[in-house]
Design a protein around this motif. Structure first.
Motif, PDB file in Angstrom:
ATOM      1  N   LEU A   1       0.260   0.520  10.724  1.00 20.19           N
ATOM      2  CA  LEU A   1       2.399   0.677  11.611  1.00 20.19           C
ATOM      3  C   LEU A   1       3.330   0.977  10.650  1.00 20.19           C
ATOM      4  N   THR A   2       3.320  -0.309   9.625  1.00 20.41           N
ATOM      5  CA  THR A   2       3.930  -0.099   7.875  1.00 20.41           C
ATOM      6  C   THR A   2       3.625   1.173   7.585  1.00 20.41           C
TER       7      THR A   2
ATOM      8  N   THR B   1      10.370  -0.899   9.782  1.00 20.23           N
ATOM      9  CA  THR B   1       9.162  -0.659   9.155  1.00 20.23           C
ATOM     10  C   THR B   1       8.589  -1.869   9.160  1.00 20.23           C
ATOM     11  N   ASN B   2       8.897  -3.274   8.619  1.00 17.30           N
ATOM     12  CA  ASN B   2       8.939  -4.739   8.284  1.00 17.30           C
ATOM     13  C   ASN B   2       9.201  -5.537   9.547  1.00 17.30           C
TER      14      ASN B   2
ATOM     15  N   VAL C   1       0.994  -1.286  -0.116  1.00 18.36           N
ATOM     16  CA  VAL C   1       0.117  -0.283  -0.365  1.00 18.36           C
ATOM     17  C   VAL C   1       0.607   1.230  -0.257  1.00 18.36           C
ATOM     18  N   ILE C   2       1.765   1.232   0.683  1.00 22.36           N
ATOM     19  CA  ILE C   2       2.489   3.096   1.232  1.00 22.36           C
ATOM     20  C   ILE C   2       3.489   3.258   0.077  1.00 22.36           C
TER      21      ILE C   2
ATOM     22  N   ALA D   1      13.178  -5.256   2.814  1.00 25.20           N
ATOM     23  CA  ALA D   1      11.554  -4.695   3.677  1.00 25.20           C
ATOM     24  C   ALA D   1      11.707  -3.345   4.697  1.00 25.20           C
ATOM     25  N   THR D   2      13.061  -2.555   4.568  1.00 23.47           N
ATOM     26  CA  THR D   2      13.498  -0.974   5.454  1.00 23.47           C
ATOM     27  C   THR D   2      12.688  -0.275   4.174  1.00 23.47           C
TER      28      THR D   2
END
Length: 726
Positions: free
Chosen positions: A242-243, A361-362, A208-209, A440-441
């Motif tokens: 949160l991500t 982030t993840n 999404v982001i 995944a950052t």
């Protein structure tokens, strides 16, 4: 036929009411967004009845302020202004998380110094290895729904995932908060981001982001506070939220806040149950001591007094995004503004040498579980290194209990300590020249995770794990493409913009002035027809680390990288006969007007101090880089926004009527003999020139900025506050 008034008409009605209102208007008469309501709770020293709105300068006393490895420089700043006592030790949180792999004597000494300071002043302290500060603040309840928590780190936006208004501050602000409990903030413009539909299986919050950053690429949310709304929010897990909130920083926002709904309340209930039964003790034994921040009293209070945005609350923009049209996306290379649907990128079979499941982030429990589900029964591909680090020790412990941590290790992952590490280019496993990595950052800027000639992509944990197994960027085998929408750009658009854009710039009420603050600023006008004028242009980097450079010398080199004649021009104008009589209620100087995103770039505060030292007390621009504005106000330089004035000057004097190529005669700084007078009480700006006089309007600065100006800046304000406490 009688019809209900349109939304635009209702907003105009509210605007009319605001025009008739006075500063003593009842707080409930003016509609607010939920973010404005939270800020209202934490604003201090407001005039009676003042309602906090987007664009207002306010003094805030946040619930908590977090610093991490940068606590050391903040300690130095705190001591340099003569502070010896923390105003409220319970407000502060120290978390060591950035350079935790560094076991050098120098770094360990720095960490020891920070811990000793924390113990001396009774500050909550989390040592290296406990986890990344942002994750710790979520786990320990420092970031909590309907609170305002700040951090000296840009990813404090993440707290919005749990309905907390989180926003970044600079180190000087942190020192001020330590000493006084307060600092200033300009409430950002409000933007509503509405999620429609539901994510397909295999599509995550990271997608999404990443897609939002790649879809809205024209600074639609720059320096804004985002309120996430819509039917699609309910289907997003707290970890997904949160991500998304975390990476609103990369999208350009100063805050990104999700609603406090049943999904979040259920998450807190599960968290509380774990806290209440986290030992081997029998349930028949007396209960454990109540957690100081995550407890049933606070959860009951959330449910008893929910906060929502008022009908008629103003937004500068309304963006809509259909989650049901989204497929997995990958960001990059080396830019968050480039995002590509995974099915399309898979066709290129881009080889990788490194993969990362790390960062705030993840790298939570659900992220590690998603990666482990892909890795089980597989091995990391030959020639690929796969690095993992949990977001916190609590996350790692839970992932170990579930078996997911060991599954990653068995597949060939290399374990790093809970902390930032490769995400910020520190420690083991950085990208080397010519290498390609997938992570995944949150950031893939050129050179951030290693060599500037490496390439970095961002993706979800499952995609990172699948890529590590196959040796090229791809999705997991479990991803059923038949259940995904058609590959292509997701559905998004910008809805009708309300009146909030204008309301964020001007105000219809007069601003009370503190004794000692000028009623007006006046002087000659200089126009720099340039957008994105960077801090390097304002103050050359070669002078930045000359610690002994004087303010007089700063004035001589100001704008040197943009216009070598600028400093001399300002000096000559100041030597001319004063055009207005200066008094205690009026301040003279040269007023600088420029384009949009003025002061973008680095955090060097000399970009502001050099302008002020040159004799420029006020800068008017279309908009400002947020860090420059903080540094300017912290040093007593007034920043005002007037898009109308910038537009008029551009049309009259910029080359071809456009900013970016200097004036019509080729000059970089335009001087056409204009004078200006700015009324700081009502925001009226009078510009006189060859075409006569014209009035413009700006939003006057509030009491917080006025007090900083009177004190000579934030350091002077700290000293004044300390002396008052003696």
């Amino acid at each position: 036929m009688n019809r209900l008034p349109t939304l635009r008409a209702r907003r105009q009605q509210f605007a009319a009411l605001r025009f008739l209102a006075t500063a003593a208007t009842s707080r409930h008469a003016v509609p607010q967004t939920v973010i404005e309501k939270v800020v209202q709770k934490y604003a201090v020293d407001l005039p009676p009845g003042r309602v906090v709105r987007a664009g207002d300068y306010v003094m805030i006393r946040p619930e908590h302020v977090m610093t991490h490895d940068n606590t050391g420089p903040v300690i130095s700043k705190f001591k340099s202004v003569g502070a010896t006592k923390i105003a409220n030790p319970r407000q502060l949180v120290f978390t060591l998380d950035h350079d935790v792999q560094n076991k050098s004597e120098k770094n360990l000494a720095k960490y020891l110094k920070i811990e000793q300071f924390a113990r001396e002043h009774d500050v909550d302290f989390y040592p290296a290895g406990r986890g990344i500060g942002h994750q710790v603040l979520i786990e320990e309840g420092y970031a909590f729904p309907y609170t305002l928590t700040v951090a000296s780190d840009s990813h404090s936006n993440m707290y919005g995932g749990v309905g907390c208004v989180g926003t970044p501050i600079v180190r000087t602000d942190a020192a001020a908060l330590w000493a006084t409990g307060k600092t200033w903030w300009q409430v950002p413009r409000m933007i509503k981001v509405e999620f429609k539909g539901k994510l397909s299986p295999g599509v995550t919050g990271k997608d999404v982001i990443v897609a939002l950053c790649g879809s809205f690429t024209k600074d639609e949310v720059l320096n804004a506070a985002i309120e996430f709304t819509g039917e699609g929010v309910a289907g997003l897990s707290v970890d997904d939220r949160l991500t998304i909130a975390n990476m609103t920083t990369e999208w350009g926002a100063l805050a990104g806040v999700f609603p406090v709904d049943q999904t979040l309340l259920d998450w807190y209930e599960r968290t509380l149950e774990k806290l209440e039964f986290c030992t081997f003790a029998s349930k028949s034994m007396p209960p454990l001591p109540e957690h100081p921040r995550i407890n049933r009293r606070r959860l009951a209070a959330l449910q008893a007094a929910p906060l929502t945005s008022d009908f008629g609350a103003e937004y500068a923009s309304h963006l809509r995004f259909d989650l049901s049209t989204l497929v997995p996306h990958v960001s990059g290379p080396n830019s968050v503004k480039v995002s590509t649907p995974l099915p399309k990128l898979e066709e290129a079979r881009i080889p990788i040498q490194k993969a990362y499941l790390v960062s705030c982030t993840n790298s939570r429990v659900s992220d590690i579980a998603a990666a482990a589900a892909v890795m089980k029964g597989n091995k990391v591909a030959p020639g690929v290194q796969f690095y993992i680090a949990a977001a916190s020790s609590v996350v790692q412990q839970e992932s170990e209990r579930l078996g997911d941590w060991d599954a990653l290790i068995a597949a060939g992952a290399t374990v790093l300590p809970a902390g930032c590490g490769p995400c910020i280019g520190l420690g083991t496993g950085l990208l080397e020249e010519g290498e390609t990595g997938i992570s995944a950052t949150n950031r893939n800027y050129k050179g951030r995770m290693g060599h500037p000639k490496a390439q970095a992509y961002l993706a979800s944990p499952a995609v990172v794990a699948a890529s590590a197994i196959n040796g090229y960027i791809c999705g997991p085998d479990s991803l059923d493409t038949n259940r995904l929408p058609p590959t292509g750009a997701p559905s998004f658009h910008i809805a009708e913009t309300g009146s909030g854009a204008a309301a964020s710039v001007t105000s219809d009420t007069e601003e009370p002035l503190l004794p000692g603050f000028p009623e007006s600023f006046s002087g000659r006008l200089l126009f720099v027809p340039q957008d994105n004028l960077s801090t390097d242009a304002l103050y050359p980097g070669k002078y930045t680390y000359q610690d002994d450079i004087t303010l007089e010398r700063q004035a001589e080199v100001v704008m040197e990288n943009y216009d070598t004649s600028f400093a001399g021009l300002v000096s000559s104008l100041l030597k001319e006969q004063p055009l207005f009589s200066e008094s205690a209620n009026s301040k003279q100087g040269v007023v600088l007007v420029s384009g949009y995103n003025f002061g973008t770039g680095s955090s060097r505060e000399q970009a502001a101090t050099a302008l002020k030292a040159a004799g420029i007390p006020v800068v008017i621009a279309g908009s400002f880089g947020d860090i420059f504005k903080r540094n300017a106000i912290n040093n007593g330089l007034i920043c005002l926004e007037s898009p109308e004035l910038v537009s008029d000057l551009t049309e009259m004097y910029a080359m071809d009527g456009r900013r970016g190529a200097g004036g019509k005669d080729g000059e970089l700084t335009v001087n056409r003999g204009h004078t200006m007078r700015i009324n700081m009480r009502d925001g009226n700006v009078f510009v006189s020139g060859p075409q006569g006089e014209k009035r413009y309007k700006v939003r006057p600065v509030g009491a917080s900025v006025q007090e900083l100006w009177i004190c000579g800046g934030l350091e002077g304000y700290i000293l004044k506050s300390i002396q008052t406490q003696l």
